[in-house]
Design a protein around this motif. Sequence first.
Motif, PDB file in Angstrom:
ATOM      1  N   LEU A  63       0.906  -1.226  -0.032  1.00 47.43           N
ATOM      2  CA  LEU A  63      -0.010   0.111  -0.081  1.00 47.43           C
ATOM      3  C   LEU A  63       0.942   1.266   0.105  1.00 47.43           C
ATOM      4  O   LEU A  63       0.265   2.404  -0.499  1.00 47.43           O
ATOM      5  N   VAL A 120      -7.161   4.991   4.848  1.00 43.08           N
ATOM      6  CA  VAL A 120      -5.986   4.682   3.990  1.00 43.08           C
ATOM      7  C   VAL A 120      -5.261   6.040   3.494  1.00 43.08           C
ATOM      8  O   VAL A 120      -3.871   5.739   3.620  1.00 43.08           O
ATOM      9  N   TYR A 129      -1.225   6.422   4.758  1.00 41.22           N
ATOM     10  CA  TYR A 129      -0.466   6.054   3.735  1.00 41.22           C
ATOM     11  C   TYR A 129      -0.044   7.545   3.062  1.00 41.22           C
ATOM     12  O   TYR A 129       1.053   7.427   2.055  1.00 41.22           O
ATOM     13  N   GLU A 163     -10.798  -2.573  -4.012  1.00 39.84           N
ATOM     14  CA  GLU A 163     -11.046  -3.117  -2.529  1.00 39.84           C
ATOM     15  C   GLU A 163     -11.560  -4.495  -2.609  1.00 39.84           C
ATOM     16  O   GLU A 163     -12.386  -4.821  -3.289  1.00 39.84           O
ATOM     17  N   ASP A 198      -0.385  -4.509   3.358  1.00 34.96           N
ATOM     18  CA  ASP A 198      -0.677  -3.611   4.244  1.00 34.96           C
ATOM     19  C   ASP A 198       0.332  -3.248   5.049  1.00 34.96           C
ATOM     20  O   ASP A 198       0.568  -3.901   6.352  1.00 34.96           O
TER      21      ASP A 198
END
Length: 332
Positions: A174, A206, A210, A240, A258
């Motif tokens: 990610l 997210v 990130y 997703e 992840d």
Amino acid sequence: MKLRTSRRGALKMASLAVAGVLVSGCGLSSGSAVPLEVGPGSIQPVPELEGVTITVGAKNFTEQAVLGYIAEFTLAAAGADVRDMTNIVGSSTARRALQSGQIDVLWDYTGTSWISYNGNNDPIPDARAQYEAVKQQDLERNGVAWTAIDYQVDNTYAFAVNQDAAERLGVEKLSDIPRVVAEHPAEATFCVDTEFANRNDGLPGVEQEYGFTADRSKVKTLTEGSIYQATANGTCTFGEVFTTDGRIEALDLEVLQDDKLFFPRYNVGVTTRDELLQRYPQITSVFEQVSKVLTNDELMRMNAQVDVDGRDPADVARDWMAEKGLVTIPGT
């Protein structure tokens, strides 16, 4: 788009008299007989469970159907008189059915209980710590007991890409997404469902964790099932997904790591009312035999047999249990 969870369930008792009655607010009918027969395997009859009426519930998606039938065959092999109430619409409805006594056993997910049932906003990254926190809160607040937790199964959120995008853009985790957003903005497309697009443990979270911001004109909201094919055919770069979904393997998708452990743990476990588990503590040892051999890969293969191959989830569940020696199939 994640599945939320809370687990373990259990057996007969006086309150099971309501098993044949509609529970107020749930709109559920009484259970039916288990669809297939099984005999004992490594799961042997348990004297304390012989003849005890236990109603098993499950939510209305593939993995829950498979898990629900696994629970039913497990308890049937142990000698219980099992009733089938799979295909309950919605996590909250299933949880109410468990608490009210219309069902007695429900495989559920720690992340679902922590966030959806108990209203916590911040997940606990460590699986064991998450489970212990869920177990304590559910017992104290809701009278729901967790048992036979399976740390080998974690059906959490993830993003996946097709093999072409993985190689062309060099994405494996990610933390590679911000580079794609900055250097290849036309390719920074996302397919998510409506809930995931807005949840704090979904796309907004997210982005914050990130360090990127997706162009909302490049974020497509689709139904959960269509996201997998859209990712495979390149309609979107990042799709997703759920980590135990059989379509990941069938469509040759690459799940991105992840690497900052943002997504909640969704370990699967058995939920039941605490009063039932105290009355029939043997439930734990019976279900632990399943948890010892059930893994993400095994569950993904079973899910694929239903979603990709079109098999009935009851057949898939029984065949897997027979293959593992947990039960036997009469006449074979």
